[in-house]
Design an enzyme around this catalytic site. Structure first.
Site, PDB file in Angstrom:
ATOM      1  N   GLY A  56      63.272  25.329  90.034  1.00  0.00           N
ATOM      2  CA  GLY A  56      63.099  26.771  89.909  1.00  0.00           C
ATOM      3  C   GLY A  56      64.409  27.471  90.209  1.00  0.00           C
ATOM      4  O   GLY A  56      65.329  26.859  90.764  1.00  0.00           O
ATOM      5  N   CYS A  83      64.437  18.999  92.194  1.00  0.00           N
ATOM      6  CA  CYS A  83      65.387  20.090  92.411  1.00  0.00           C
ATOM      7  C   CYS A  83      64.844  21.077  93.461  1.00  0.00           C
ATOM      8  O   CYS A  83      64.714  20.723  94.615  1.00  0.00           O
ATOM      9  CB  CYS A  83      65.704  20.754  91.070  1.00  0.00           C
ATOM     10  N   TYR A  84      64.484  22.283  93.071  1.00  0.00           N
ATOM     11  CA  TYR A  84      63.917  23.227  94.049  1.00  0.00           C
ATOM     12  C   TYR A  84      62.713  22.595  94.748  1.00  0.00           C
ATOM     13  O   TYR A  84      62.517  22.774  95.956  1.00  0.00           O
ATOM     14  CB  TYR A  84      63.501  24.521  93.339  1.00  0.00           C
ATOM     15  N   HIS A 171      67.255  16.110  87.365  1.00  0.00           N
ATOM     16  CA  HIS A 171      66.069  16.321  86.523  1.00  0.00           C
ATOM     17  C   HIS A 171      65.703  15.064  85.727  1.00  0.00           C
ATOM     18  O   HIS A 171      66.320  14.802  84.689  1.00  0.00           O
ATOM     19  CB  HIS A 171      66.317  17.484  85.560  1.00  0.00           C
ATOM     20  N   GLU A 173      63.225  14.664  83.905  1.00  0.00           N
ATOM     21  CA  GLU A 173      62.459  15.003  82.706  1.00  0.00           C
ATOM     22  C   GLU A 173      63.320  15.292  81.478  1.00  0.00           C
ATOM     23  O   GLU A 173      62.808  15.330  80.362  1.00  0.00           O
ATOM     24  CB  GLU A 173      61.540  16.207  82.991  1.00  0.00           C
ATOM     25  N   SER A 225      43.951  27.187  57.885  1.00  0.00           N
ATOM     26  CA  SER A 225      45.160  27.890  57.451  1.00  0.00           C
ATOM     27  C   SER A 225      46.011  27.022  56.552  1.00  0.00           C
ATOM     28  O   SER A 225      46.948  27.501  55.944  1.00  0.00           O
ATOM     29  CB  SER A 225      45.977  28.275  58.681  1.00  0.00           C
ATOM     30  N   GLY A 226      45.708  25.723  56.512  1.00  0.00           N
ATOM     31  CA  GLY A 226      46.595  24.801  55.813  1.00  0.00           C
ATOM     32  C   GLY A 226      47.510  24.090  56.802  1.00  0.00           C
ATOM     33  O   GLY A 226      48.172  23.115  56.464  1.00  0.00           O
ATOM     34  N   GLY A 227      47.561  24.568  58.047  1.00  0.00           N
ATOM     35  CA  GLY A 227      48.417  23.959  59.071  1.00  0.00           C
ATOM     36  C   GLY A 227      47.671  22.908  59.877  1.00  0.00           C
ATOM     37  O   GLY A 227      46.458  22.731  59.733  1.00  0.00           O
ATOM     38  N   VAL A 228      48.427  22.251  60.763  1.00  0.00           N
ATOM     39  CA  VAL A 228      47.865  21.094  61.452  1.00  0.00           C
ATOM     40  C   VAL A 228      46.853  21.493  62.534  1.00  0.00           C
ATOM     41  O   VAL A 228      45.832  20.814  62.715  1.00  0.00           O
ATOM     42  CB  VAL A 228      48.974  20.172  62.017  1.00  0.00           C
ATOM     43  N   ASP A 229      47.077  22.601  63.239  1.00  0.00           N
ATOM     44  CA  ASP A 229      46.184  22.935  64.354  1.00  0.00           C
ATOM     45  C   ASP A 229      44.758  23.187  63.860  1.00  0.00           C
ATOM     46  O   ASP A 229      43.797  22.587  64.368  1.00  0.00           O
ATOM     47  CB  ASP A 229      46.676  24.166  65.127  1.00  0.00           C
ATOM     48  N   SER A 230      44.616  24.058  62.865  1.00  0.00           N
ATOM     49  CA  SER A 230      43.253  24.346  62.398  1.00  0.00           C
ATOM     50  C   SER A 230      42.644  23.116  61.729  1.00  0.00           C
ATOM     51  O   SER A 230      41.432  22.899  61.797  1.00  0.00           O
ATOM     52  CB  SER A 230      43.234  25.561  61.470  1.00  0.00           C
ATOM     53  N   LYS A 369      51.820  20.619  71.036  1.00  0.00           N
ATOM     54  CA  LYS A 369      51.853  20.436  69.581  1.00  0.00           C
ATOM     55  C   LYS A 369      52.013  18.965  69.175  1.00  0.00           C
ATOM     56  O   LYS A 369      51.348  18.495  68.246  1.00  0.00           O
ATOM     57  CB  LYS A 369      53.029  21.244  69.006  1.00  0.00           C
TER      58      LYS A 369
END
Ligand code: XMP
Length: 513
Positions: A56, A83-84, A171, A173, A225-230, A369
């Site tokens: 942080g 870190c913090y 870090h 990560e 929508s044509g996208g991956v999520d929906s 995602k």
């Protein structure tokens, strides 16, 4: 989510907090981000297998600086402070932190002093790491050992294998700490005793059971929508409740080429879902006639979309639920979530009026995602759909500068399809975050055969990015750019010039409008 072993990540405002969660989940352990000042009962309710404290921007000595909740110690589970987070842990356990005179930022080397420590067992004795801090630990609390020091003697890691409390000043990560994945792996598996229960298959099983429990014998409506999520939401809900789901695809006339056709093929023909296809292109194009202002385009499209979708949804008069593709970055409550909220409102085209009183079914609320994509693959969705780049709600309207007409949409669709096909063929599509063509509102002079032409200019845009808040232009091979340009001017009527956009974000945005 309690059916998965869980790591709680307390967020202290680091820009890397989400990255920590992603790195943990990539190792098949579910991680949930909570703000550092969360109600301790919520931490306890998750029965975490371990707790990670993020970095942080504060100093532990700042007035009003975030503190360490007692639950972190009382839970008696392994803790890793980064870190913090390490400084807080050291201070709480009786050590001492000093304000740094200068910030140490960037790549550094650390020397491991305790290779027998669980966190570092079996690693080389010198590690390349990423540092970003001002303060440092100068006195290590009783019972904790210095596990590593930086080249200039600063305490780089501390730990106690008995109480299983650890801290790293660097870090693990970020990918600039190449062994970071292994260090996190040791924490998750050797120290917290995780088994790796977070897999796409386990998620699907749980999500399907949860959807069945929520929906019962009710009816769900969902906008594809044509996208991956929906697409992933639809497939999960369909798997859970079959024909109790009706999908609606609104063809605004502003989609990529063949998008509606692909949606029908995938969801209706292959998966057998109930699908209502609405061709609203005439209506959208009429509403956009003469409009050139980008924000005005967005407003009109958003409004039309709601009207069309609502009319269709009301026709399914027994629908009680609305499926939505909300994902984890939209809902994380953390010190850094202001940006997530901003992106969400920007992406809200497609929302429904509140008076419809539908209850939300949001099975992707806990996924990043990249996890949505893994679940999509595990559900057997086609690769080209799963890896599809994000597409803005207002569609090609914000990629056609100036007035949007049916002819200009057709021109752009043709140019865009050539660009995307060539990227797929070159094996480069997946490595790029977003790629598309833009139709400019200018004409330029050219020569074709013996004749002079005066025709449209297409710009190609391809970017790499982690989070879409900043982005860099993709260094595509000249060969490929040449081939795409050549094909566009030869195959797309009324285009005689192709340019490549080499602007980064900021100062440019990814979209041109
Ligand atoms: P910008 O252009 O702001 O885009 O750098 C960042 C990301 O957001 C997408 N985008 C939108 N998505 N409605 C959306 O649903 C919009 O109005 C909109 N504008 C931009 C853009 O495609 C990129 O992924």
């Amino acid at each position: 989510m309690s059916s998965y072993e869980t790591i709680v990540i307390l967020d202290y405002g680091s820009q890397y907090t989400q990255l920590i969660a992603r790195r943990v989940r990539e190792q098949h352990v579910y991680a949930e981000i909570l703000p550092w000042d969360v109600d301790p009962a919520r931490v306890a309710a998750l029965s975490p297998a371990g707790i990670i404290l993020s970095g942080g921007p504060n100093s532990v000595y700042d007035e009003g600086a975030p503190t360490l909740p007692e639950i972190v110690i009382e839970a008696k589970v392994p803790v890793l402070g980064i870190c913090y987070g390490m400084q807080l842990l050291a201070q709480r356990l009786g050590g001492q932190v000093a304000r740094g005179t200068a910030r140490e930022y960037g790549p550094a080397k650390v020397h491991i002093e305790r290779q027998d420590a669980l966190l570092f067992g079996g690693l080389a004795d010198t590690l390349a790491v990423w540092m970003s801090h001002g303060d440092r630990v100068v006195a290590v609390p009783d019972g904790l050992a210095v596990l590593a020091r930086s080249e200039n003697g600063i305490v780089a890691a501390i730990g106690d294998d008995v109480r299983r409390l650890y801290g790293t000043q660097f870090h693990p990560e970020v990918h600039h700490t190449p062994q970071g994945v292994e260090i996190l792996h040791r924490f998750l598996y050797d120290i917290c005793g995780c088994q790796g229960s977070w897999t796409p298959g386990a998620f699907i099983e749980q999500a399907v059971a949860d959807i069945r429990a929520q929906v019962g014998d009710g009816h769900v409506v969902l906008g594809l929508s044509g996208g991956v999520d929906s697409a992933v939401v639809a497939t999960l809900i369909h798997r859970a409740v079959g024909d109790q789901l009706t999908c609606i695809f609104v063809d605004t006339g502003l989609m990529r080429r063949d998008e509606g056709h692909q949606v029908a093929e995938t969801f209706n023909e292959a998966l057998g879902m109930r699908l209502v296809m609405v061709d609203a292109s005439t209506r959208f194009l009429a509403a956009l006639a003469g409009v050139v202002d980008p924000e005005e385009k967005r407003r009109i499209i958003g409004e039309q979309f709601i009207r069309v979708f609502e009319a269709e949804a009301r026709r399914l008069n027994d629908a009680k639920f609305l499926g939505q593709g909300t994902i984890y970055p939209d809902v994380i409550e953390s010190a850094g979530s202001a940006t997530a909220h901003r992106i969400k409102s920007h992406h809200n085209v497609g929302g429904l009026p509140e008076d419809m009183d539908l209850r939300l079914v949001e099975p992707l609320r806990s996924l990043f995602k990249d996890e949505v994509r893994q679940v999509g693959l595990a559900l057997g969705l086609p690769e080209k759909l799963v890896w599809r780049h994000p597409f803005p709600g207002p569609g090609l309207a914000v990629r056609i500068l100036g007035e949007v007409t049916r002819e200009r949409v057709a021109t752009l669709q043709a140019a865009d399809a050539i660009f995307l096909d060539e990227l797929w063929d070159a094996g480069l599509y997946r490595g790029i975050a977003q790629a598309f063509a833009v139709l400019l509102p200018v004409r330029s002079v050219g020569v074709m055969g013996d004749g002079r032409t005066y025709a449209n200019v297409v710009s190609l845009r391809a970017v790499t990015t982690e989070d879409f808040m900043t982005a860099d232009w993709a260094r595509l091979p000249y060969e490929l750019l040449g081939r795409v340009a050549n094909r566009i001017v030869n195959e797309v009527a009324d285009v005689n010039r192709v340019v490549y956009d080499v602007s980064s974000k900021p100062p440019a945005t990814i979209e041109w409008e």
